[in-house]
Design a protein around this motif. Structure first.
Motif, PDB file in Angstrom:
ATOM      1  N   GLY A  18     -14.392  28.755 107.648  1.00  0.00           N
ATOM      2  CA  GLY A  18     -14.256  27.562 108.537  1.00  0.00           C
ATOM      3  C   GLY A  18     -15.302  27.545 109.755  1.00  0.00           C
ATOM      4  O   GLY A  18     -16.306  28.316 109.655  1.00  0.00           O
ATOM      5  N   LYS A  19     -15.112  26.844 110.676  1.00  0.00           N
ATOM      6  CA  LYS A  19     -16.192  26.469 111.754  1.00  0.00           C
ATOM      7  C   LYS A  19     -15.913  27.785 112.709  1.00  0.00           C
ATOM      8  O   LYS A  19     -14.891  27.969 112.854  1.00  0.00           O
ATOM      9  CB  LYS A  19     -15.826  25.050 112.351  1.00  0.00           C
ATOM     10  N   ARG A  20     -17.056  28.122 113.302  1.00  0.00           N
ATOM     11  CA  ARG A  20     -17.140  28.816 114.582  1.00  0.00           C
ATOM     12  C   ARG A  20     -16.407  30.433 114.062  1.00  0.00           C
ATOM     13  O   ARG A  20     -15.695  31.043 114.788  1.00  0.00           O
ATOM     14  CB  ARG A  20     -16.186  28.341 115.729  1.00  0.00           C
ATOM     15  N   VAL A  21     -16.953  30.508 112.880  1.00  0.00           N
ATOM     16  CA  VAL A  21     -16.469  31.934 112.531  1.00  0.00           C
ATOM     17  C   VAL A  21     -17.554  32.984 112.631  1.00  0.00           C
ATOM     18  O   VAL A  21     -18.635  32.690 112.406  1.00  0.00           O
ATOM     19  CB  VAL A  21     -15.889  31.922 110.959  1.00  0.00           C
ATOM     20  N   SER A  22     -17.012  34.264 113.200  1.00  0.00           N
ATOM     21  CA  SER A  22     -18.390  35.235 113.161  1.00  0.00           C
ATOM     22  C   SER A  22     -17.842  36.438 112.190  1.00  0.00           C
ATOM     23  O   SER A  22     -16.554  36.768 112.260  1.00  0.00           O
ATOM     24  CB  SER A  22     -18.260  35.631 114.708  1.00  0.00           C
ATOM     25  N   VAL A  23     -18.755  36.680 111.252  1.00  0.00           N
ATOM     26  CA  VAL A  23     -18.676  37.774 110.383  1.00  0.00           C
ATOM     27  C   VAL A  23     -19.820  38.977 110.877  1.00  0.00           C
ATOM     28  O   VAL A  23     -20.925  38.738 110.706  1.00  0.00           O
ATOM     29  CB  VAL A  23     -18.899  37.624 108.915  1.00  0.00           C
ATOM     30  N   ALA A  24     -19.109  39.996 111.389  1.00  0.00           N
ATOM     31  CA  ALA A  24     -19.965  40.954 111.819  1.00  0.00           C
ATOM     32  C   ALA A  24     -20.689  41.952 110.941  1.00  0.00           C
ATOM     33  O   ALA A  24     -20.447  41.874 109.478  1.00  0.00           O
ATOM     34  CB  ALA A  24     -19.219  41.973 112.727  1.00  0.00           C
ATOM     35  N   HIS A  25     -21.670  42.733 111.367  1.00  0.00           N
ATOM     36  CA  HIS A  25     -22.608  43.514 110.358  1.00  0.00           C
ATOM     37  C   HIS A  25     -21.472  44.382 109.502  1.00  0.00           C
ATOM     38  O   HIS A  25     -20.698  45.018 109.917  1.00  0.00           O
ATOM     39  CB  HIS A  25     -23.304  44.557 111.218  1.00  0.00           C
ATOM     40  N   GLY A  26     -21.934  44.467 108.254  1.00  0.00           N
ATOM     41  CA  GLY A  26     -21.237  45.175 107.330  1.00  0.00           C
ATOM     42  C   GLY A  26     -19.947  44.846 106.844  1.00  0.00           C
ATOM     43  O   GLY A  26     -19.162  45.337 106.033  1.00  0.00           O
ATOM     44  N   ALA A  27     -19.533  43.781 107.480  1.00  0.00           N
ATOM     45  CA  ALA A  27     -18.016  43.148 106.782  1.00  0.00           C
ATOM     46  C   ALA A  27     -18.298  42.562 105.446  1.00  0.00           C
ATOM     47  O   ALA A  27     -19.438  42.129 105.031  1.00  0.00           O
ATOM     48  CB  ALA A  27     -17.756  41.992 107.789  1.00  0.00           C
ATOM     49  N   ILE A  28     -17.083  42.521 104.930  1.00  0.00           N
ATOM     50  CA  ILE A  28     -17.155  41.821 103.131  1.00  0.00           C
ATOM     51  C   ILE A  28     -16.175  40.807 103.185  1.00  0.00           C
ATOM     52  O   ILE A  28     -15.015  41.391 103.693  1.00  0.00           O
ATOM     53  CB  ILE A  28     -17.024  43.071 102.426  1.00  0.00           C
ATOM     54  N   ILE A  29     -16.599  39.750 102.935  1.00  0.00           N
ATOM     55  CA  ILE A  29     -15.656  38.660 102.587  1.00  0.00           C
ATOM     56  C   ILE A  29     -15.735  38.429 101.016  1.00  0.00           C
ATOM     57  O   ILE A  29     -16.804  38.158 100.465  1.00  0.00           O
ATOM     58  CB  ILE A  29     -16.048  37.626 103.224  1.00  0.00           C
ATOM     59  N   HIS A  30     -14.684  38.653 100.257  1.00  0.00           N
ATOM     60  CA  HIS A  30     -14.829  38.591  98.713  1.00  0.00           C
ATOM     61  C   HIS A  30     -13.658  37.592  98.312  1.00  0.00           C
ATOM     62  O   HIS A  30     -12.257  37.992  98.773  1.00  0.00           O
ATOM     63  CB  HIS A  30     -14.414  39.963  98.161  1.00  0.00           C
ATOM     64  N   GLY A  31     -13.785  36.610  97.526  1.00  0.00           N
ATOM     65  CA  GLY A  31     -12.970  35.734  96.931  1.00  0.00           C
ATOM     66  C   GLY A  31     -11.971  36.326  96.092  1.00  0.00           C
ATOM     67  O   GLY A  31     -12.011  37.111  95.236  1.00  0.00           O
ATOM     68  N   PRO A  32     -10.900  35.358  95.872  1.00  0.00           N
ATOM     69  CA  PRO A  32     -10.617  34.157  96.542  1.00  0.00           C
ATOM     70  C   PRO A  32     -10.241  34.640  97.994  1.00  0.00           C
ATOM     71  O   PRO A  32      -9.345  35.553  98.268  1.00  0.00           O
ATOM     72  CB  PRO A  32      -9.496  33.700  95.799  1.00  0.00           C
ATOM     73  N   CYS A  33     -10.623  33.667  98.840  1.00  0.00           N
ATOM     74  CA  CYS A  33     -10.605  34.075 100.473  1.00  0.00           C
ATOM     75  C   CYS A  33     -10.609  32.581 101.139  1.00  0.00           C
ATOM     76  O   CYS A  33     -11.612  32.129 100.846  1.00  0.00           O
ATOM     77  CB  CYS A  33     -11.747  34.946 100.753  1.00  0.00           C
ATOM     78  N   LEU A  34      -9.824  32.692 102.118  1.00  0.00           N
ATOM     79  CA  LEU A  34     -10.013  31.692 103.279  1.00  0.00           C
ATOM     80  C   LEU A  34     -10.037  32.360 104.462  1.00  0.00           C
ATOM     81  O   LEU A  34      -9.035  32.837 104.920  1.00  0.00           O
ATOM     82  CB  LEU A  34      -8.535  30.793 102.884  1.00  0.00           C
ATOM     83  N   GLU A  36     -10.189  30.600 108.084  1.00  0.00           N
ATOM     84  CA  GLU A  36      -9.918  29.401 108.741  1.00  0.00           C
ATOM     85  C   GLU A  36     -10.971  29.350 110.096  1.00  0.00           C
ATOM     86  O   GLU A  36     -11.389  30.499 110.572  1.00  0.00           O
ATOM     87  CB  GLU A  36      -8.371  29.111 109.240  1.00  0.00           C
ATOM     88  N   ASP A  37     -10.923  28.346 110.904  1.00  0.00           N
ATOM     89  CA  ASP A  37     -11.781  28.197 112.091  1.00  0.00           C
ATOM     90  C   ASP A  37     -11.322  29.255 113.123  1.00  0.00           C
ATOM     91  O   ASP A  37     -10.288  30.044 113.105  1.00  0.00           O
ATOM     92  CB  ASP A  37     -11.599  26.732 112.660  1.00  0.00           C
ATOM     93  N   ASP A  38     -12.608  29.562 113.933  1.00  0.00           N
ATOM     94  CA  ASP A  38     -12.668  30.344 115.014  1.00  0.00           C
ATOM     95  C   ASP A  38     -11.978  31.797 114.797  1.00  0.00           C
ATOM     96  O   ASP A  38     -11.068  32.473 115.576  1.00  0.00           O
ATOM     97  CB  ASP A  38     -11.546  29.725 116.046  1.00  0.00           C
ATOM     98  N   VAL A  39     -12.252  32.525 113.759  1.00  0.00           N
ATOM     99  CA  VAL A  39     -11.814  33.630 113.476  1.00  0.00           C
ATOM    100  C   VAL A  39     -13.006  34.655 113.649  1.00  0.00           C
ATOM    101  O   VAL A  39     -14.063  34.422 113.439  1.00  0.00           O
ATOM    102  CB  VAL A  39     -11.452  33.700 111.769  1.00  0.00           C
ATOM    103  N   PHE A  40     -12.742  35.929 114.056  1.00  0.00           N
ATOM    104  CA  PHE A  40     -13.683  36.933 114.104  1.00  0.00           C
ATOM    105  C   PHE A  40     -13.520  37.959 113.158  1.00  0.00           C
ATOM    106  O   PHE A  40     -12.267  38.658 113.105  1.00  0.00           O
ATOM    107  CB  PHE A  40     -13.529  37.592 115.488  1.00  0.00           C
ATOM    108  N   VAL A  41     -14.608  38.447 112.365  1.00  0.00           N
ATOM    109  CA  VAL A  41     -14.541  39.524 111.401  1.00  0.00           C
ATOM    110  C   VAL A  41     -15.338  40.651 111.689  1.00  0.00           C
ATOM    111  O   VAL A  41     -16.432  40.310 111.770  1.00  0.00           O
ATOM    112  CB  VAL A  41     -14.530  38.874 109.852  1.00  0.00           C
ATOM    113  N   SER A  42     -14.615  41.469 112.098  1.00  0.00           N
ATOM    114  CA  SER A  42     -15.478  42.654 112.941  1.00  0.00           C
ATOM    115  C   SER A  42     -16.297  43.383 112.020  1.00  0.00           C
ATOM    116  O   SER A  42     -16.141  43.381 110.721  1.00  0.00           O
ATOM    117  CB  SER A  42     -14.672  43.501 113.877  1.00  0.00           C
ATOM    118  N   PHE A  43     -17.076  44.400 112.460  1.00  0.00           N
ATOM    119  CA  PHE A  43     -17.735  45.493 111.791  1.00  0.00           C
ATOM    120  C   PHE A  43     -17.000  46.170 110.667  1.00  0.00           C
ATOM    121  O   PHE A  43     -16.056  46.803 111.123  1.00  0.00           O
ATOM    122  CB  PHE A  43     -18.509  46.367 112.866  1.00  0.00           C
TER     123      PHE A  43
END
Length: 138
Positions: A18-34, A36-43
């Motif tokens: 979504g919008k205004r999402v931060s995915v920090a260094h070394g994070a992994i987003i692997h599908g299937p995955c949602l 949403e807006d304004d989420v922070f995924v840390s290191f």
């Protein structure tokens, strides 16, 4: 996870962020995955085969997986392994300090691009390196 997807607004996606999402260094987003807006995924966090609700915070080294849905505005603690819906549903709200940190990261990331353009130019050669056309003429 072949042929699995997330549906958003009638369209299928392997991963939807979504919008205004931060995915920090070394994070992994692997599908299937949602995400949403304004989420922070840390290191070094991992989100795999899961949904993360609006305004949530996934802390450093946390894992969110196994088809869980993190409710809106929830805090996944550092190193947590959220692999059941019961664990996801028991998460508390995002602490004010974490919310402020995430907002600061978004602000900094928003402020950087204009600075880069001022320093390095808005044009890029075919190899991707930015240059300032005026500097090439001098």
């Amino acid at each position: 996870m072949a042929n699995q997807s997330i549906e958003v607004c009638g369209k299928s996606y392997s991963i939807f962020i979504g919008k205004r999402v931060s995915v920090a260094h070394g994070a992994i987003i692997h599908g299937p995955c949602l995400i949403e807006d304004d989420v922070f995924v840390s290191f070094k966090a991992i989100v795999f085969n899961a949904e993360v609700g609006r305004g949530s915070y996934v802390s450093m080294d946390a894992i969110v997986t196994n088809g869980v849905r993190i409710p809106d505005g929830r805090f996944v603690p550092p190193g947590a392994h959220i692999d059941t819906q019961a664990k996801a549903d028991s998460l508390g709200p995002v602490p004010k300090s974490s919310e402020e940190f995430a907002q600061q990261v978004i602000r900094v990331n928003t402020d950087f691009p204009p600075s880069y353009h001022a320093m390095f130019g808005t044009r890029r050669c075919s190899c991707g390196i930015a240059y300032n056309y005026a500097n090439l003429l001098s």
